[in-house]
Design an enzyme around this catalytic site. Structure first.
Site, PDB file in Angstrom:
ATOM      1  N   HIS A 172     -20.455 110.670  42.243  1.00  0.00           N
ATOM      2  CA  HIS A 172     -20.232 112.081  41.923  1.00  0.00           C
ATOM      3  C   HIS A 172     -19.036 112.214  40.987  1.00  0.00           C
ATOM      4  CE1 HIS A 172     -17.628 111.347  45.406  1.00  0.00           C
ATOM      5  NE2 HIS A 172     -16.983 112.479  45.178  1.00  0.00           N
ATOM      6  N   HIS A 174     -15.992 113.712  41.023  1.00  0.00           N
ATOM      7  CA  HIS A 174     -14.566 113.788  41.338  1.00  0.00           C
ATOM      8  C   HIS A 174     -13.818 112.597  40.762  1.00  0.00           C
ATOM      9  CE1 HIS A 174     -15.752 116.497  44.958  1.00  0.00           C
ATOM     10  NE2 HIS A 174     -15.565 117.207  43.865  1.00  0.00           N
ATOM     11  N   ASP A 176     -11.426 110.761  41.639  1.00  0.00           N
ATOM     12  CA  ASP A 176     -11.130 109.568  42.431  1.00  0.00           C
ATOM     13  C   ASP A 176     -12.351 108.676  42.593  1.00  0.00           C
ATOM     14  OD1 ASP A 176     -12.245 111.552  44.140  1.00  0.00           O
ATOM     15  OD2 ASP A 176     -11.491 110.497  45.900  1.00  0.00           O
ATOM     16  N   HIS A 177     -13.468 109.063  41.974  1.00  0.00           N
ATOM     17  CA  HIS A 177     -14.662 108.214  41.936  1.00  0.00           C
ATOM     18  C   HIS A 177     -15.106 107.901  40.502  1.00  0.00           C
ATOM     19  CE1 HIS A 177     -15.703 108.445  46.300  1.00  0.00           C
ATOM     20  NE2 HIS A 177     -14.876 109.485  46.201  1.00  0.00           N
ATOM     21  N   HIS A 229     -21.856 117.580  49.161  1.00  0.00           N
ATOM     22  CA  HIS A 229     -20.450 117.389  48.815  1.00  0.00           C
ATOM     23  C   HIS A 229     -20.215 117.909  47.400  1.00  0.00           C
ATOM     24  CE1 HIS A 229     -16.475 115.610  49.045  1.00  0.00           C
ATOM     25  NE2 HIS A 229     -16.687 114.990  47.907  1.00  0.00           N
ATOM     26  N   ASP A 253     -19.105 109.882  48.911  1.00  0.00           N
ATOM     27  CA  ASP A 253     -18.513 110.810  49.873  1.00  0.00           C
ATOM     28  C   ASP A 253     -19.560 111.546  50.694  1.00  0.00           C
ATOM     29  OD1 ASP A 253     -16.019 110.053  49.140  1.00  0.00           O
ATOM     30  OD2 ASP A 253     -15.453 111.915  48.160  1.00  0.00           O
ATOM     31  N   HIS A 291     -14.352 105.781  51.128  1.00  0.00           N
ATOM     32  CA  HIS A 291     -12.986 105.939  51.631  1.00  0.00           C
ATOM     33  C   HIS A 291     -12.772 105.147  52.908  1.00  0.00           C
ATOM     34  CE1 HIS A 291     -11.504 109.295  49.048  1.00  0.00           C
ATOM     35  NE2 HIS A 291     -12.789 109.601  48.972  1.00  0.00           N
TER      36      HIS A 291
END
Length: 385
Positions: A172, A174, A176-177, A229, A253, A291
């Site tokens: 996805h 975001h 942090d990905h 998400h 996520d 995570h």
């Protein structure tokens, strides 16, 4: 006999956990109006599939925080929109990347690769609690990166393994990905970037739809649409048949060890459908999440289902791992079915403890969605010990 003793001990803790749960439930009631406003702003998406883009944001779950404090609570979707639709999201990601590199020069956790018959799965600890992955065809020396948020760490692993990066799979948008997409795709000019066109993946070159397959050497990786998400969230299933081993699910996520992601861009019904997609996979499928949330998630699972012996055993193992800063990845979907409350919305124990009403409704899927929504709200309010 050991099981009886364990069950007795758990019953003793059950009363304490029941008091904790009542406190959480009362807090959830007080916040119901706020949650309703949040859900009203969220968009529904279906699992069909339906140069640099404006920066999106790291998912708020990545924002470093003390346990029991969630910076998303105070401002809700206003905070989320700020970090998904403005340059502040990218700047925030870069700041957190620098801090994590300084704090964890060797990564936040010690990981172990899994080697099958000619296929290697290498977890890479990045940022403060994220995981990126390299999936390697060891015969062809070809690699696929999953969610490469720190290009420096991923590149170091590529060089150490002596492989060629040919594809990036993003679950996805975001940061942090997806934060490493630009640097890695520029460094490896033949590298393709895959993801959902609904999600605004940075530097996307090859859009994917539900059930599309990416082939790299002997690697056969299927994309599964799992919105909730984010609107275009995908998970990736590495088929185990070509190398005669277990399949591997890279869940981003959507699903964690004993947990699931927050529903930012969908409804509880959307997320339930996505989780049911995962429930349809084989028990021996290895779960590689985005995570390291295992200890906190299992703590919450103990509050809502205190007499679950499978959860108790897993918690003991996880605590031993984390005392030595070892990764808890992977688990299996068979294990997750036994203790992950977000995959157990069909269970009477959970329905009686935190369910939406005294009995099932005419629409069972809606009843399960209500339970999932309440579980997610309770998890957001849960304070880890």
């Amino acid at each position: 006999m050991a099981a009886v003793v364990a069950a007795t001990a758990l019953k003793g803790r059950g009363a304490r956990n029941a008091r904790v749960l009542r406190g959480i439930l009362s807090g959830a009631t007080a916040n119901k109006a706020s949650q309703n406003r949040t859900r009203a702003l969220q968009s529904h998406s279906s699992p069909e599939c339906k140069e640099e883009p404006e920066p999106l944001s790291p998912e708020p779950e990545y924002i470093p925080r003390k346990r029991a404090k969630n910076p998303m609570k105070a401002v809700g979707l206003a905070w989320y929109s700020l970090y998904t639709r403005t340059w502040l999201g990218y700047l925030f990601y870069r700041q957190q990347l620098r801090r994590a590199r300084n704090r964890y020069p060797k990564g936040h956790s010690r990981t172990q690769p899994r080697l099958f018959n000619g296929v290697k799965v290498l977890p890479i600890p990045v940022l403060s609690d994220n995981y990126s992955y390299l999936i390697i065809d060891t015969q062809a020396r070809l690699a696929v990166a999953v969610d490469p948020s720190d290009p420096q760490a991923v590149q170091a692993s590529i060089e150490k393994e002596g492989v060629t990066l040919v594809a990036i799979l993003c679950t996805h948008k975001h940061w942090d990905h997806s934060g490493g997409n630009r640097d890695l795709s520029r460094r490896h000019q033949d590298c393709r970037v895959y993801g959902s066109p609904q999600d605004g993946i940075p530097h996307l070159t090859h859009p994917l739809c539900h059930q599309d397959v990416v082939s790299v050497g002997r690697l056969q990786i299927r994309a599964l649409a799992t919105p909730g998400h984010t609107q275009g969230h995908l998970v990736y299933l590495l088929d185990g048949e070509p190398y005669k081993g277990p399949s591997c699910l890279f869940s981003g996520d959507l699903l964690f060890l004993s947990g699931c992601g927050r529903t930012f861009e969908g409804t509880a019904e959307t997320m339930l459908s996505s989780l049911d997609t995962v429930l349809g996979l084989e028990d021996d499928t290895l779960l590689w999440p985005g995570h390291e949330y295992a200890e906190e998630n299992l703590g919450f699972a103990g509050v809502v289902e205190p007499e679950n012996l499978a959860r108790e055993r897993k918690m003991q193992w996880v605590q031993r791992q984390r005392m030595e800063r070892k990764s808890t990845c992977p688990s299996t979907l068979g294990e997750e079915r036994s203790y992950n409350p977000f995959l157990r919305t069909h269970c009477l124990v959970l329905q009686e403890t935190v369910g939406p009403g005294p009995g099932p409704t005419e629409d069972d899927s809606y009843s399960r969605a209500q339970l999932l929504e309440k579980l997610r709200r309770l998890k957001d309010l849960h304070k880890s010990k």
